[in-house]
Motif scaffolding. Structure first.
Motif, PDB file in Angstrom:
ATOM      1  N   TRP A 574      54.233  46.338  34.572  1.00 42.44           N
ATOM      2  CA  TRP A 574      52.845  46.702  34.865  1.00 42.44           C
ATOM      3  C   TRP A 574      52.568  48.157  34.519  1.00 42.44           C
ATOM      4  N   THR A 578      48.956  49.956  30.723  1.00 41.35           N
ATOM      5  CA  THR A 578      47.846  50.866  30.468  1.00 41.35           C
ATOM      6  C   THR A 578      48.170  51.901  29.397  1.00 41.35           C
ATOM      7  N   ASP A 603      48.229  41.300  41.717  1.00 41.71           N
ATOM      8  CA  ASP A 603      46.902  41.903  41.742  1.00 41.71           C
ATOM      9  C   ASP A 603      46.067  41.429  40.554  1.00 41.71           C
ATOM     10  N   ASP A 604      44.787  41.185  40.826  1.00 45.47           N
ATOM     11  CA  ASP A 604      43.872  40.838  39.744  1.00 45.47           C
ATOM     12  C   ASP A 604      43.682  42.049  38.839  1.00 45.47           C
ATOM     13  N   ASP A 605      43.711  41.798  37.532  1.00 49.85           N
ATOM     14  CA  ASP A 605      43.556  42.919  36.611  1.00 49.85           C
ATOM     15  C   ASP A 605      43.179  42.397  35.230  1.00 49.85           C
ATOM     16  N   GLU A 606      42.468  43.229  34.486  1.00 53.97           N
ATOM     17  CA  GLU A 606      42.152  42.945  33.094  1.00 53.97           C
ATOM     18  C   GLU A 606      43.061  43.795  32.221  1.00 53.97           C
ATOM     19  N   ILE A 607      43.751  43.131  31.321  1.00 52.96           N
ATOM     20  CA  ILE A 607      44.721  43.818  30.467  1.00 52.96           C
ATOM     21  C   ILE A 607      44.287  43.641  29.018  1.00 52.96           C
ATOM     22  N   LYS A 631      46.735  35.977  37.621  1.00 55.93           N
ATOM     23  CA  LYS A 631      45.860  37.036  38.111  1.00 55.93           C
ATOM     24  C   LYS A 631      45.328  37.921  36.983  1.00 55.93           C
ATOM     25  N   TYR A 632      45.960  37.823  35.803  1.00 50.28           N
ATOM     26  CA  TYR A 632      45.607  38.720  34.720  1.00 50.28           C
ATOM     27  C   TYR A 632      44.657  38.046  33.738  1.00 50.28           C
TER      28      TYR A 632
END
Length: 764
Positions: A574, A578, A603-607, A631-632
């Motif tokens: 993770w 970024t 965790d929810d996330d935009e990648i 979640k991604y």
């Protein structure tokens, strides 16, 4: 040159300087008569050359047409003031007889010409420069000896030249420059009893003005004893022995004074070339059969080798040490040192005289050092005190502050390259390559300590280093060690190949961490400029990146290549996601235990991978998905090239949402011969999984989807090559990836007939 600029330049030259550089439509006779210079390159000149050239004021005439030309014999009758004549890249049947009238001619260039007879040139009594480079003549005739005012003779690369008539060269009494490299080399040995049929080097002793010489001398015996002409040379390119300067060395070591020696016996050699040792700038020694050290070439009581800039020594198996300290101290101009394939060299420097404890031998201009295939080399410095013997390359006695490139290859006794106390002096090092050193334990020996200004921050190592390659170092355990973070501020390319014991870049105390997990990169490794990461054949690598990383590390990464890392479970954490905004290519091959590329989280996330345009997933038998977390949300706005090959457990690309607007097919191999697409990426991967299950055999599970016979599994280079033959259908995916040579080896090792019989029994 741009056409407009060229036309303007030609116009000005023609108007103001009486220069003719082109013909627009037809020949202007009046302009020709007034012209002082005519230069026609790549221009149609057949009309011009078909008759007498009436140019009484002409000083310079140059043409370079292509193809065969026939010039009338009276062509030069009207150009008797001509001083410079250039006919290059031209095929003449013969030179026009009127060339003998050019009594003012000083320079004649006939490069790449094909004339057989040039005897007529002997009548050009005022000629000073004669350029016959790359011409195809076989003999330099007697008539050339009449050119007593000749200052420069260029016969370079006249590969067919076999004969120079005896005493022709000795008659050229005004000669200052002789270029004959890549050309005539049949120098005869002076003998009183037999008359010569060819030229000898003894003739050069009569050329008292000769200061530039380029020549190859295959037979050292052809060099006259007590020769004086070598001592007069100010510029030279000389090779003695059975090999000339190669094109690569010629470019890399190009200076005004070059000497190459390749002789099995050095008897009389020292006396014959002693005058050159004071001036030589580039020295190459190859296969020097009975030369035990470079000091054999030293002229007694003279400060030899002071001007040496480049030294290359190869295949000199009698050499045990390269320099004495006395010679090494004179190498103040040395820029490049390359030593290779000298199986008995143990040290480069030998201490044969008293030297102070605090003295440092400085090579202040050395930029490139290459040490290749030196089986017994243990370090650079030899001390009479055996307790000081080491297995490191550099220590406190040697200083190379200007070093930019260091290559160490096949030096099996070396354990370290640098000491921790010396590494700070290599501030200009740009490229470091260490490979095939069987005992190499670490790149830097000892624990790096921070200076007063670095106590609370990182230690900056090799501030200009942009490329680091570590290849086939089977015992390498770490790059460096220390308590503080280590920063490589300029490192752009990092390649680690076949370092099976390596699992961490740095360690605190010089020992590998004993408690898992092992991270190759953690917060103590700072690589702010890294662009390309290439890792192959690392058997012990478990994790690439730790959860915590230095703030600016890896933010410029554009290329990731992983191959043959059997313990690796995933590629990206993770904390890395970024940072990969610059990533363009990611290639993952032959990693047996990778289950997912990105380690999933809760965790929810935009990648997003905004610049990733190429992704290859090949031979990953345990890979189930790119990311298992739902979640991604993944965005691949630039992805156009995706390969998924031999990933039998991959059921879908990602559990989360996907956005791949530029992707319209999935390739089943890198060649792209097979492709699939079913609306979107996840559906396509699911379709591929279904195809594998229903129409092709599963290699790892012990069942067959169709009638066939299962062979054994083969282990090759840290990966399983699972082999099946499927009868009555196409070969399985693994077999499609198998090379022809591997198939042949399998067929030799197995009883194919029994395999077919077994398959028949199964089908029945």
């Amino acid at each position: 040159m741009h056409d407009v600029v060229r036309d303007v330049a030609q116009s000005i030259a023609s108007r103001d300087l009486h220069w003719l550089t082109s013909f627009k439509e037809r020949i202007d006779e009046e302009k020709m008569k007034e012209s002082q210079l005519i230069s026609l390159q790549n221009t149609e000149v057949s009309e011009l050359l078909s008759r007498e050239l009436d140019c009484p004021k002409l000083n310079y005439f140059s043409i370079a047409p292509e193809g065969s030309l026939k010039i009338p014999n009276n062509f030069f009758t009207g150009t008797q003031r001509l001083k410079v004549l250039e006919f290059n890249n031209t095929t003449f049947r013969s030179l026009p007889s009127s060339i003998r009238f050019l009594k003012s001619l000083c320079t004649l260039s006939l490069r790449n010409y094909r004339l057989k007879d040039i005897g007529i040139l002997g009548e050009l009594e005022n000629l000073e420069i004669l350029d016959l480079r790359r011409s195809r003549m076989k003999m330099l005739p007697n008539e050339i000896g009449r050119l007593t005012k000749l200052k420069l003779l260029d016969l370079s690369d006249c590969s067919r030249l076999r004969v120079i008539s005896p005493n022709v060269l000795s008659k050229l009494s005004g000669l200052e420059e002789l270029y004959i490299y890549g050309s005539f080399d049949k120098w005869e040995v002076e003998r009183i009893e037999n008359p010569r049929s060819n030229s000898s080097l003894a003739e050069l002793q009569h050329l008292f003005h000769l200061m530039t010489l380029e020549v190859h001398i295959p037979d050292v015996e052809a060099i006259p004893k007590g020769n004086l002409f070598f001592g007069r040379m100010e510029r030279y390119k000389i090779s003695i022995g059975d090999k000339k300067w190669g094109s690569y060395d010629d470019r890399k070591m190009r200076t005004s004074r070059m000497l190459k020696l390749r002789v099995n016996k050095s008897i009389h050699l020292v006396d014959k070339i002693k005058h050159l040792s004071e001036k030589t700038q580039s020295l190459c020694l190859e296969r020097m059969g009975d030369v035990e050290e470079l000091q054999m070439l030293e002229r007694p009581n003279v400060q030899s080798f002071q001007q040496l800039r480049f030294i290359k020594v190869s295949n000199c198996n009698m050499i045990k040490t390269l320099f004495s300290i006395s010679i090494a101290k004179r190498l103040c101009q040395l820029e490049i040192l390359e030593v290779s394939n000298c199986k008995n060299i143990t040290k480069l420097l030998e201490e044969n005289e008293e030297i102070g404890e605090s003295d440092i031998l400085e090579f202040n201009k050395l930029r490139i050092l290459k040490l290749i295939q030196l089986e017994r080399l243990s370090d650079l410095w030899y001390s009479k005190d055996t307790s000081q013997s080491s297995v490191r390359l550099f220590d406190k006695k040697i200083s190379c502050p200007a070093l930019e490139e260091l290559k160490v290859n096949k030096c099996p006794k070396l354990k370290y390259v640098f000491t921790s106390s010396m590494v700070k002096f290599f501030v200009h090092l740009k490229k470091l390559q260490v490979s095939d050193c069987d005992e190499m334990d670490g790149v830097i020996e000892g624990t790096l300590a921070a200076t007063e200004g670095e106590i609370s921050s990182s230690i900056r190592l090799f501030p200009k280093l942009y490329s680091l390659e570590l290849k086939q170092l089977s015992k390498l355990r770490k790059i460096c060690c220390g308590i503080n973070p280590m920063e490589f501020p300029s490192l752009r390319h990092l390649k680690i190949l076949g370092c099976h014991a390596l699992n961490t870049f740095t360690s605190d105390d010089g020992k590998s961490r004993v408690m898992p997990p092992h991270y190759l990169f953690d917060e103590k490794v700072i690589l702010p400029a890294l662009e390309k990461l290439d890792i192959r054949g690392m058997d012990n690598l478990e994790r690439l990146w730790a959860d915590q990383l230095a703030q600016h590390s890896f933010s410029k990464l554009t290329f990731i290549f992983l191959n043959g890392c059997p313990k690796l479970l995933n590629v990206l954490t993770w904390s890395m996601l970024t940072r990969l905004v610059q990533l363009k290519h990611m290639v993952i091959h032959n990693c047996e235990n990778i289950k997912e590329i990105i380690q999933g989280g809760d965790d929810d996330d935009e990648i997003s991978f905004p610049k990733l345009n190429r992704l290859e997933l090949v031979s990953l038998p345990e890979l189930e998905s790119f990311c298992s977390s739902d979640k991604y949300t993944f965005g691949f706005p630039s992805l156009k090239f995706l390969v998924v090959e031999d990933c039998p457990k991959m059921k879908m690309f990602s559990q989360g949402q996907l956005n791949t607007p530029m992707l319209h097919k999935v390739r089943l191999n890198k060649r792209g011969s097979e492709k699939r697409w079913k609306g979107n990426l996840n559906s396509t991967i699911q379709m591929l999984f279904t195809e594998k299950k229903t129409s092709r055999c599963e290699c790892c599970p012990s069942y067959l989807s169709q009638t066939g016979f299962k062979f054994d599994c083969w282990r090759r280079r840290n990966q399983f090559l699972k082999v099946c033959f499927v009868f009555g259908s196409s070969r399985c995916t693994v077999m499609n990836a198998t090379t022809t040579s591997e198939l042949q080896a399998m067929k030799m090792a197995m009883d194919v007939t029994n395999a077919f019989e077994g398959s028949k029994m199964v089908s029945q």
